[in-house]
Design an enzyme around this catalytic site. Structure first.
Site, PDB file in Angstrom:
ATOM      1  N   GLU A 150       5.157 -41.280 -31.625  1.00 38.81           N
ATOM      2  CA  GLU A 150       5.371 -39.998 -32.723  1.00 38.81           C
ATOM      3  C   GLU A 150       6.099 -38.950 -32.002  1.00 38.81           C
ATOM      4  OE1 GLU A 150       5.339 -41.419 -35.443  1.00 38.81           O
ATOM      5  OE2 GLU A 150       3.921 -42.983 -34.927  1.00 38.81           O
ATOM      6  N   GLU A 191      13.145 -46.525 -33.981  1.00 36.65           N
ATOM      7  CA  GLU A 191      11.891 -47.193 -33.609  1.00 36.65           C
ATOM      8  C   GLU A 191      12.264 -47.931 -32.149  1.00 36.65           C
ATOM      9  OE1 GLU A 191       9.608 -46.396 -35.076  1.00 36.65           O
ATOM     10  OE2 GLU A 191      10.373 -45.646 -36.929  1.00 36.65           O
TER      11      GLU A 191
HETATM   12 ZN    ZN Z   1       8.052 -45.148 -35.128  1.00 37.85          ZN
END
Ligand code: ZN
Length: 1031
Positions: A451, A473
């Site tokens: 994060e 991501e």
């Molecule tokens: Zn992520």
């Protein structure tokens, strides 16, 4: 979004963490709208291992929170699956192909969902608005004639009645917009928000009111279209204002409510999850990642009763001021945000407490309920280390004055990188040394790193559109390892990258139905949600790690730093990344065309296998596509399935695992030859090893002699081969069996050395492969020999590692223990069984006799396996008073019984919500399925009670799907396949469950083929392996 979950396919006992993942699948149903948003799955890498030894197969997938979705436009409930990966195979290389998307459209929705809302009659003067159905392929993208510049948002999440049916969020929004081309309407996003047309106002920059001639909503596109008279002129600024009421329900999307229990009282909080397309559920907005703006947020709360006295509100920015409203609420006004996309906004209203650490430039706070907030200390400590580490690494400071992290009881994903207010599912943020398993301990650090990496990748720069989601991501998944290494270098976390990312990615990327990392045809919210999958996260991270290797860590670091600095607060496409990295390579004196290389990895699906042969002067490397199954589908590739491969090797003549000499095999070049002066002789057990440390996203094959030499090296002195490559040898060989490129005996012989292996990474890889074989053999006559073989392989390491380690032992040892003890007890190692039963009974008789957390799951399972129904009953009663994570362990352990009637009764309990909570039903059923004695019993129960389960109990489609896949992973005969097909047929062709059955049938087909093809050889191999070693 945030974080992906790896689950695993356990035998009887999904670990505490795996079980806790059940929350993901059993989250409250979304009962509104004709789509299901698959809130990400996420990968929970080692968690599953925590207790799951031998539990076998690691399944990696992004799992949708699939629920039965109740169309608000029709009465029919249609189970829908929002994510094609929801049913990714449960086996490693030999798994079933990932199915194609199984997202049936909501069948009863009328095609025309656009309707015109009533305006006052005087205003209804401009009937230029079409009210016809959207076209077959509607554009879900907003027009670009108006760009948002600034929002003022005011919300009052009202949960104070404590009656959820009465909850709602009234609010208002004011949006300043820049008009870039003439238009007669303002089109923005809205979803499930009610409003009064009379509140909708449009002003020009002089404050003059424009006439709103018509307001309409296109529910399919989630557009609010406000027609304005006269039109809006390019070059001018306009302001839209409106008031509205948003729903406040427990659907985990938009601004929703969550609950937890405090001394028997249900406590309520409100929190957001906006990614990817749910900000529009909270307030009308331009809800696309490139439509960035600044936000002034005001959140209202009550504090006029004792019960709500401690409530606070949180948002992305620090609180600026608070004041009392006329009707007795407290309005909390937050500082203006930086320029950011809507999906990164976050709000929370709760009575949580926090820990805090102020550094020179920012303050980090970690929030949780007052009962739990002290357990956020670890997340805070590593969070501060990592945020500082990333600042240094990128040479770019964190740009906000504060960063809050908050633990949310009900949360669809694992965590979410909202800028300044990161949300986590509670169990992924808390750490308590007395109860937390090694897997969870490690995972808390991993997920925090993920994060925090998003603060740069995703937040400071965002993808232009969701098709480049991997730029968020993939990078966050790669930087998990870099981030954890900042704070816990002794964990050697980089060693585990391949087993946690590359191997799971291979597993889903081996089929024609896979997809390229850079996605195409991404338009609707469902299209977007489907991208939160293994390809985006783990394949994305794997190709980034490959770049890290071939560019060199420092070139990558500087290139990324420049790329972010150049584009900060803006939006990016992958082409700009390639350009920045090529430039940096050139600056560093390296001639590397990054785009030319990397396009082959992100614009085509699947991956290469490199066949390596050699003589005394040359190495020859031939690339071909690794693909299983029917290749007639999805065979298009812009590069004809060739890749630019950074080929590396070392050899027994002088091992060097840090060698960074890249030998390129270029795209469109199926074969490359490299000069080689060394000489090795396979017949003397000398070997060549390619893909050093498995940095490259490709598999390797050799001639049999070289394989045998490598396997011999493992047996003689495995330490000469890097532990990543030990894991690689085992998994590549098993994958090559599926291609029929090597025979299974050769592949299995790579397991022979395991009785000497002491490292976690190779064991993890091996147990994944062994788990599949175990599932194929579960009810076969040879299974006893298989058990004996496994007992033998585990005996030495079990003897070394035992149930409890020394104070301060390594993280990898702790992780390994959960596997080894799990496996030893599963395969009936006598000492292990006795020890586990002893610990279990001590705890059952005296709860203060704590079971060591890393082995708790296996201890509970073994305790139940070795006892009778009275113990089962006692544990069942005990479950209610345990912590949620221990409840999850017990739920799985209860499936370990060897009493048939007890398992049958457990099945009835599973579908009786006075016995087992609805959210736990699936775990209970899977626990029985994973028990070899329970598989057929559970399947018979499901067949007999299908109607009850689906129409009376109303189990969600997602849970049914998972149960069918769990079952299918253990079915190996044609007869079993026919039974499954029979139930499918009996439901009729239009059954919403048909796609789930189709996926399960594919799995069984592959299992049947595998057993048919390999059983005889497996039997011979096991006979030999057990006889020669005296079993
Ligand atoms: Zn992520």
């Amino acid at each position: 979004m945030s974080y992906k979950l790896q689950t695993f396919d356990g035998i009887n006992e999904p670990s505490s963490l795996a079980t806790s993942q059940d929350g993901l699948y059993n989250t409250p149903s979304r009962k509104s709208g004709c789509y299901v948003s698959a809130k990400t799955g996420f990968i929970l890498t080692f968690l599953a291992m925590a207790t799951a030894a031998m539990v076998g197969v690691i399944v990696t997938f992004a799992v949708p929170k699939t629920d039965s979705s109740d169309c608000n436009c029709g009465a029919t409930q249609a189970p829908v699956v929002g994510n094609p990966d929801c049913t990714t195979p449960s086996t490693p290389s030999t798994a079933a192909p990932p199915p194609t998307a199984t997202c049936p459209a909501c069948p009863d929705c009328p095609t025309s969902t656009m309707h015109t809302q009533e305006m006052t009659s005087t205003q209804m003067t401009t009937p230029d608005m079409t009210t016809s159905s959207p076209t077959a392929s509607p554009s879900y993208r907003l027009p670009t004639s108006l760009l948002p510049v600034h929002y003022t948002v005011r919300l009052r999440p009202d949960l104070y009645s404590k009656i959820p049916a009465n909850f709602s969020t009234p609010g208002s929004v004011k949006i300043l917009m820049n008009c870039t081309e003439n238009t007669n309407n303002i089109t923005l996003h809205i979803n499930k928000i009610t409003y009064d047309n009379s509140t909708v106002k449009v002003f020009d920059s002089d404050g003059k009111t424009l006439t709103v001639s018509m307001i309409s909503e296109n529910k399919e596109l989630q557009f609010l279209i406000i027609h304005v008279n006269p039109g809006l002129m390019a070059g001018n600024m306009y302001t839209l204002e409106m008031s509205f009421t948003a729903a406040l329900v427990d659907d985990l999307a938009g601004l929703y409510y969550s609950t937890f229990d405090r001394n028997g009282t249900t406590m309520y909080l409100a929190v957001t999850q906006f990614q990817a397309t749910d900000a529009r559920k909270s307030f009308p907005c331009f809800d696309e990642p490139a439509l960035k703006a600044k936000f002034n947020i005001t959140l209202e709360r009550r504090n006029d009763t004792d019960e709500f006295r401690d409530y606070i509100t949180l948002s992305n920015m620090p609180l600026e001021r608070s004041y009392q409203t006329d009707d007795g609420f407290i309005a909390d006004v937050f500082q203006e945000t930086v320029v950011m996309p809507t999906y990164l906004l976050a709000f929370a209203v709760c009575d949580f407490k926090y820990l805090s650490n102020a550094t020179e430039n920012w303050t980090m706070n970690t929030y949780a309920s007052k009962e739990e907030y002290l357990e956020t200390a670890f997340a805070l400590e590593v969070g501060v280390d990592m945020l500082r580490g990333f600042e240094e690494y990128f040479e770019i400071p964190f740009v906000l004055p504060k960063l809050d992290q908050i633990a949310i009881p009900d949360f669809g994903a694992g965590a979410m990188e909202n800028w300044g207010l990161i949300t986590y599912r509670t169990q992924y943020m808390l750490y308590n040394p007395n109860v937390t398993t090694a897997g969870t301990h490690r995972f808390v650090a991993v997920i925090v790193a993920h994060e925090l990496a998003h603060m740069w990748f995703g937040n400071l720069i965002s993808p232009q559109w969701w098709d480049d989601l991997w730029l968020n991501e993939g990078f966050a998944s790669f930087f998990e390892y870099v981030g954890v290494n900042f704070t816990r270098p002794e964990w050697n976390i980089h060693d585990a990258f391949a087993i946690e990312n590359m191997h799971p990615a291979f597993s889903v990327d081996s089929y024609p139905t896979s997809r390229p990392i850079f996605a195409t045809n991404v338009n609707s919210p469902d299209d977007i949600e489907r991208l939160f999958d293994t390809i985006t996260y783990q394949k994305g991270a794997s190709v980034i790690r490959m770049m890290w290797n071939f560019l060199g860590p420092e070139t990558l670091r500087k290139g990324l730093s420049n790329y972010i600095k150049r584009k900060e607060y803006g939006n990016v496409r992958h082409q700009e990344l390639w350009q920045a990295l090529s430039q940096q390579a050139m600056t560093d004196g390296k001639d590397i065309d990054v785009q030319d290389i990397m396009d082959t990895w992100i614009l085509q699906q699947n991956y290469p296998v490199v066949m390596v042969t050699f003589d005394n002067t040359h190495i020859r490397a031939v690339q071909s596509r690794y693909v299983l199954g029917n290749t007639s589908e999805g065979t298009h590739s812009p590069f004809n399935f060739t890749w630019s491969i950074p080929f590396t090797f070392t050899s027994s003549q002088g091992t060097n695992y840090d060698n960074n000499d890249i030998h390129w095999i270029y795209r469109n070049q199926t074969e490359a030859t490299f000069d080689w002066t060394n000489t090795i002789d396979n017949s003397n057990n000398q070997w060549l090893l390619a893909n050093v440390q498995q940095f490259g996203y490709y598999r390797v094959n050799y001639e049999e002699g070289n394989w045998r030499a490598l396997i011999q090296q493992l047996k003689v002195n495995y330490a000469r081969i890097h532990l990543s490559n030990r894991a690689q040898i085992i998994t590549d060989l098993m994958a090559l069996v599926s291609l029929d490129s090597v025979n299974i005996s050769l592949a299995l012989s790579s397991l022979d050395y395991l009785d000497q292996e002491t490292e976690f990474v190779p064991w993890y890889a091996a147990l994944g492969e062994i788990g599949y074989i175990r599932n194929m053999l579960l009810t076969k006559p040879i299974f006893g020999k298989f058990e004996a073989y496994m007992r033998m392989k585990l005996e030495t390491i079990y003897g070394k590692i035992g149930f409890k380690g020394e104070e301060g032992e390594s993280m990898n040892n702790r992780l390994l223990r959960s596997y080894i003890v799990g496996g030893a007890c599963y395969y009936y190692n006598k000492n292990c069984t006795e020890h586990a039963v002893g610990l279990f009974n001590d705890w059952l008789n005296d709860e203060t006799q704590l079971i060591p957390p890393d082995v708790k799951s296996r201890v509970m399972c073994t305790g139940i396996r070795e006892s009778r129904s009275d113990t089962w009953d006692k544990l069942f009663v005990r479950m209610a008073s345990q912590t949620p994570s221990d409840q999850a362990i017990i739920l799985s352990a209860l499936g370990c019984s060897r009493e048939h009637w007890v398992l049958e009764r457990y099945m009835t309990y599973a579908f009786d919500d006075t016995k087992i909570r609805r959210q736990d039903a699936r775990s209970a059923v899977l626990a029985v399925i994973y028990n070899p004695l329970g598989r057929d019993l559970a399947w018979n129960y499901i067949q007999r009670n299908w109607n009850h389960i689906t129409t009376v109990y109303e189990m969600s489609g997602g849970n049914i799907n998972r149960i069918l896949r769990g079952l299918a992973s253990r079915l190996t005969t044609q007869y079993q396949r026919d039974q499954l097909a029979h139930l499918r047929e009996s439901l009729g062709g239009n059954s919403p469950y048909t796609p789930f059955f189709d996926n399960a049938l594919q799995d069984v087909d592959l299992n049947v083929a595998y057993v048919t093809k390999h059983y005889a050889e497996l039997e011979n191999w096991l006979n030999e392996a057990t006889s020669t070693q005296g079993v």
